[in-house]
Scaffold this active site. Structure first.
Site, mmCIF file in Angstrom:
data_model
loop_
_atom_site.group_PDB
_atom_site.id
_atom_site.type_symbol
_atom_site.label_atom_id
_atom_site.label_comp_id
_atom_site.label_asym_id
_atom_site.label_seq_id
_atom_site.Cartn_x
_atom_site.Cartn_y
_atom_site.Cartn_z
ATOM 1 N N ASP A 1 43.088 26.452 42.729
ATOM 2 C CA ASP A 1 42.493 27.330 43.739
ATOM 3 C C ASP A 1 43.365 28.577 43.881
ATOM 4 O O ASP A 1 44.525 28.468 44.274
ATOM 5 C CB ASP A 1 42.407 26.545 45.065
ATOM 6 C CG ASP A 1 41.990 27.413 46.233
ATOM 7 O OD1 ASP A 1 41.397 28.486 45.993
ATOM 8 O OD2 ASP A 1 42.251 27.015 47.384
ATOM 9 N N ASP B 1 40.952 28.754 49.652
ATOM 10 C CA ASP B 1 39.826 28.184 50.412
ATOM 11 C C ASP B 1 39.657 26.690 50.159
ATOM 12 O O ASP B 1 38.709 26.073 50.630
ATOM 13 C CB ASP B 1 38.518 28.940 50.111
ATOM 14 C CG ASP B 1 38.076 28.765 48.664
ATOM 15 O OD1 ASP B 1 38.806 28.130 47.870
ATOM 16 O OD2 ASP B 1 36.985 29.258 48.307
ATOM 17 N N ASP C 1 38.841 27.636 41.468
ATOM 18 C CA ASP C 1 38.021 28.792 41.102
ATOM 19 C C ASP C 1 38.427 29.336 39.726
ATOM 20 O O ASP C 1 39.380 28.855 39.108
ATOM 21 C CB ASP C 1 38.110 29.867 42.188
ATOM 22 C CG ASP C 1 39.552 30.148 42.594
ATOM 23 O OD1 ASP C 1 40.399 30.262 41.684
ATOM 24 O OD2 ASP C 1 39.855 30.223 43.805
ATOM 25 N N ASP D 1 28.598 24.000 30.437
ATOM 26 C CA ASP D 1 27.769 22.833 30.705
ATOM 27 C C ASP D 1 26.330 23.333 30.792
ATOM 28 O O ASP D 1 26.045 24.246 31.567
ATOM 29 C CB ASP D 1 28.186 22.216 32.046
ATOM 30 C CG ASP D 1 28.230 20.713 31.996
ATOM 31 O OD1 ASP D 1 27.192 20.126 31.643
ATOM 32 O OD2 ASP D 1 29.276 20.134 32.314
ATOM 33 N N ASP E 1 24.010 18.379 29.322
ATOM 34 C CA ASP E 1 23.922 17.349 30.351
ATOM 35 C C ASP E 1 22.690 16.456 30.150
ATOM 36 O O ASP E 1 21.578 16.968 29.938
ATOM 37 C CB ASP E 1 23.823 18.063 31.707
ATOM 38 C CG ASP E 1 24.010 17.137 32.890
ATOM 39 O OD1 ASP E 1 25.085 16.552 33.007
ATOM 40 O OD2 ASP E 1 23.071 17.014 33.711
ATOM 41 N N GLU F 1 25.517 14.918 26.196
ATOM 42 C CA GLU F 1 25.799 13.754 27.030
ATOM 43 C C GLU F 1 24.559 12.877 26.947
ATOM 44 O O GLU F 1 23.477 13.273 27.389
ATOM 45 C CB GLU F 1 26.056 14.147 28.485
ATOM 46 C CG GLU F 1 26.528 12.941 29.297
ATOM 47 C CD GLU F 1 26.113 12.965 30.745
ATOM 48 O OE1 GLU F 1 26.749 12.270 31.548
ATOM 49 O OE2 GLU F 1 25.133 13.648 31.096
ATOM 50 N N HIS G 1 34.436 13.747 34.644
ATOM 51 C CA HIS G 1 34.260 13.889 36.103
ATOM 52 C C HIS G 1 33.352 12.827 36.705
ATOM 53 O O HIS G 1 33.153 12.821 37.915
ATOM 54 C CB HIS G 1 33.709 15.282 36.394
ATOM 55 C CG HIS G 1 32.336 15.466 35.805
ATOM 56 N ND1 HIS G 1 32.112 15.454 34.438
ATOM 57 C CD2 HIS G 1 31.114 15.618 36.379
ATOM 58 C CE1 HIS G 1 30.816 15.595 34.212
ATOM 59 N NE2 HIS G 1 30.194 15.689 35.367
ATOM 60 N N ASP G 2 32.761 11.971 35.875
ATOM 61 C CA ASP G 2 31.880 10.914 36.384
ATOM 62 C C ASP G 2 32.531 9.536 36.348
ATOM 63 O O ASP G 2 31.931 8.558 36.810
ATOM 64 C CB ASP G 2 30.604 10.821 35.533
ATOM 65 C CG ASP G 2 29.702 12.027 35.662
ATOM 66 O OD1 ASP G 2 29.738 12.694 36.715
ATOM 67 O OD2 ASP G 2 28.955 12.304 34.702
HETATM 68 O O1 ISL Z 1 27.993 8.784 36.483
HETATM 69 C C1 ISL Z 1 27.305 8.321 35.609
HETATM 70 C C2 ISL Z 1 27.876 7.563 34.494
HETATM 71 O O2 ISL Z 1 28.617 6.519 34.883
HETATM 72 C C3 ISL Z 1 25.870 8.552 35.536
HETATM 73 O O3 ISL Z 1 25.097 7.941 36.446
HETATM 74 C C4 ISL Z 1 25.703 10.042 35.503
HETATM 75 O O4 ISL Z 1 24.957 10.495 36.539
HETATM 76 C C5 ISL Z 1 25.085 10.377 34.194
HETATM 77 O O5 ISL Z 1 26.076 10.127 33.263
HETATM 78 C C6 ISL Z 1 24.644 11.810 34.100
HETATM 79 O O6 ISL Z 1 25.684 12.679 34.347
HETATM 80 C C7 ISL Z 1 25.493 14.051 34.301
HETATM 81 O O7 ISL Z 1 24.338 14.493 34.970
HETATM 82 C C8 ISL Z 1 24.310 14.313 36.381
HETATM 83 C C9 ISL Z 1 25.585 14.789 37.065
HETATM 84 O O8 ISL Z 1 25.622 14.315 38.365
HETATM 85 C C10 ISL Z 1 26.823 14.309 36.336
HETATM 86 O O9 ISL Z 1 27.973 14.809 36.959
HETATM 87 C C11 ISL Z 1 26.690 14.740 34.909
HETATM 88 O O10 ISL Z 1 27.826 14.462 34.144
HETATM 89 C C12 ISL Z 1 23.125 15.096 36.866
HETATM 90 O O11 ISL Z 1 23.177 16.408 36.390
#
Ligand code: ISL
Length: 543
Positions: free
Chosen positions: A20, A24, A28, A97, A199, A252, A321-322
């Site tokens: 950041d 804030d 960023d 992305d 995605d 993905e 990030h998931d």
């Molecule tokens: O988190 C997950 C995998 O364990 C899934 O349910 C995830 O939502 C899926 O992999 C899809 O992910 C992508 O699309 C989503 C978004 O929330 C995620 O951050 C992204 O990586 C919807 O755009």
């Protein structure tokens, strides 16, 4: 496969949580610019930037309201252009992305659709209810219902949203949607981005809207997983856009199996360069990702081998990030945190494929230290809590489930220093900082010649210099108990990798001998120490 990126080391930045610059509490673009020297020093070739587009932030940027503008809290388009130029000056490319299964409901297309413009209604999937019920029995990725009333309820129309209700799915039957997305892709490629992480790309085209076979989660998925329509769209995007720019795409691909993955990145079909598979991320769950079970190394090792041998080219990742943090999931952490983090990194650089690292993985960041759902921001976790509550699951159990699985585990602010705000922000961070930033942080790790970063750099540099690691074949040597060993071979030259997933001492698998080139321990013992990793040059004639 675009050869320019095949052997790249890709580093994912989740902008909200990276750095950041203006206090804030939200990361960023200028924050990212300030860390480019660090990324160059790590030996990063490509940055995958999670969404920075304008968004109401229902799903942290994966709900896009303007594909050609920057989210104000992340900065301006001028900041983005500077990021691109500064990265380029350091030999780093950027991939964006590309979220094209859905837009935000605040995108002007959806607003115009709601205002009754037929043209834009046809951009989305809007269906009539069936006899006073929903259009079909499908499930939703975020533990919600995928149908939401569209406009005036008396019309009994619903729009499809496989994710949050603020993420309406696009109608890929409409050629206008295809043209719009091509233009958006060209807009970013013209600026000089190197390509896209696409995605949930294998669900964009729905082949029918019939009821689905009942499943524990995602009923209806047989109607949209890797359909012929999706294959057609991907090869058109490749022909009409990607190839014109010599760009790179990684898809993905949720719930993908090996045959589907082969088709999606088959060289002759010209669709995607590579895909993210999920099967190895499922080795500590029962049926669905929200029910975690004890981690079984054998399941992970066997799944890795299955994909290494089943698919010609893999993406190598343990985090994004998931996903909860790998050092928490796959090791006991604690005193073994650093050594375990190194072992996992060792695998990511020595298996066959392209290495993807998620911010913080290079210092062995752990799952967040959240005390209750109030501290969790992720929409998915809140939906799961609601769903579990409706199923009668009482609270300590619900929280236990969410604490381990929440995507916020990976989204805690990047730990740069031991100072207040962890060097991430001078303000109040948008998501709770992990108190272990006092000891787990970039500054401290960098100052340690045996730090996780030092190991990262060593193994990254070795991979870049080794044709065997880059192009060699893969053969499993051992996946018994908690010790994994495999061989990489090219033109008679071989390298052996041994990795222990145990917090105890383990015997070295039989027949493995030679010179240890890289290890996460001092010296070479007769036995494997907890979480030991060794990259070995076998003795001539051995094995
Ligand atoms: O988190 C997950 C995998 O364990 C899934 O349910 C995830 O939502 C899926 O992999 C899809 O992910 C992508 O699309 C989503 C978004 O929330 C995620 O951050 C992204 O990586 C919807 O755009």
């Amino acid at each position: 496969m675009n050869p320019k990126y095949k052997h790249a080391t890709v580093y994912q930045i989740y902008p909200r949580s990276f750095a950041d610059s203006d206090g804030d509490g939200v990361g960023d673009i200028r924050g990212i610019i300030s860390k480019l020297d660090y990324l160059a020093e790590l030996g990063v070739d490509v940055i995958w930037l999670s969404p920075v587009y304008k968004s109401p932030n229902d799903d942290n940027g994966y709900d896009i309201s303007d594909y050609r503008d920057i989210q104000p809290e992340f900065g301006t388009m001028a900041d983005f252009d500077e990021l691109l130029a500064e990265a380029k000056a350091r030999g780093i490319s950027i991939i964006m992305d590309l979220v094209i299964n859905h837009t935000s409901d605040e995108h002007e297309w959806f607003k115009k659709a709601l205002a009754g413009e037929e043209k834009y209604k046809n951009y989305y999937i809007i269906k009539k209810g069936k006899n006073g019920k929903l259009p079909n029995n499908w499930g939703n990725f975020f533990a919600d219902c995928p149908w939401e009333p569209f406009g005036d309820p008396k019309n009994e129309e619903y729009f499809l949203h496989l994710f949050s209700k603020k993420q309406p799915d696009l109608n890929w039957y409409n050629p206008e949607v295809y043209r719009e997305i091509c233009d958006i892709m060209r807009f970013w490629l013209d600026k000089g981005v190197a390509g896209f992480r696409c995605d949930v790309i294998n669900v964009i085209h729905k082949k029918s809207f019939e009821d689905g076979k009942r499943q524990l989660v995602l009923t209806g998925r047989e109607h949209y997983l890797s359909t012929d329509g999706t294959h057609r769209i991907l090869s058109s995007l490749r022909r009409d856009v990607i190839d014109k720019y010599d760009a790179f795409t990684v898809g993905e691909t949720v719930m993908v199996d090996i045959p589907m993955a082969r088709d999606l990145c088959d060289e002759s079909r010209r669709e995607l360069d590579m895909v993210f598979a999920f099967e190895h991320m499922e080795c500590d769950q029962i049926a669905v990702k929200w029910f975690k079970t004890k981690f079984k190394p054998k399941k992970l090792m066997k799944t890795l081998t299955k994909w290494q041998t089943g698919l010609n080219w893999n993406t190598l990742y343990f985090e994004n990030h998931d996903q909860p943090r790998s050092v928490t999931r796959f090791t006991k952490g604690g005193e073994y945190r650093a050594v375990g983090a190194k072992m996992l990194l060792g695998l990511l650089f020595t298996l066959r494929g392209t290495t993807f690292i998620y911010q913080g993985e290079e210092i062995g960041m752990t799952n967040g230290a959240f005390d209750s759902l109030d501290e969790i921001m992720d929409i998915e976790s809140h939906n799961v809590d609601k769903m579990a509550k409706s199923m009668g699951i009482i609270n300590p159990f619900r929280w236990n489930l969410i604490k381990k699985t929440s995507r916020d585990n990976a989204r805690t602010p990047m730990q740069w220093t031991d100072g207040e705000g962890a060097g991430f922000t001078s303000g109040t961070p948008w998501l709770k900082l992990h108190p272990n930033h006092k000891t787990v942080n970039v500054r401290r790790d960098l100052s340690n010649p045996d730090g996780v970063i030092a190991f990262f750099k060593k193994v990254n540099a070795y991979k870049k210099s080794s044709e065997v690691l880059k192009e060699g074949s893969f053969k499993e040597l051992c996946a018994e108990g908690d010790v994994y060993a495999f061989e990489r071979e090219l033109d008679g030259e071989r390298l052996t990798v041994v990795a222990s997933f145990s917090d105890k001492t383990r015997a070295l698998p039989e027949g493995i001998e030679g010179e240890c080139i890289i290890s996460n321990y001092e010296g070479v013992g007769e036995k494997l120490r907890p979480y030991e990793f060794r990259l070995i040059k076998p003795k001539l004639g051995a094995n």
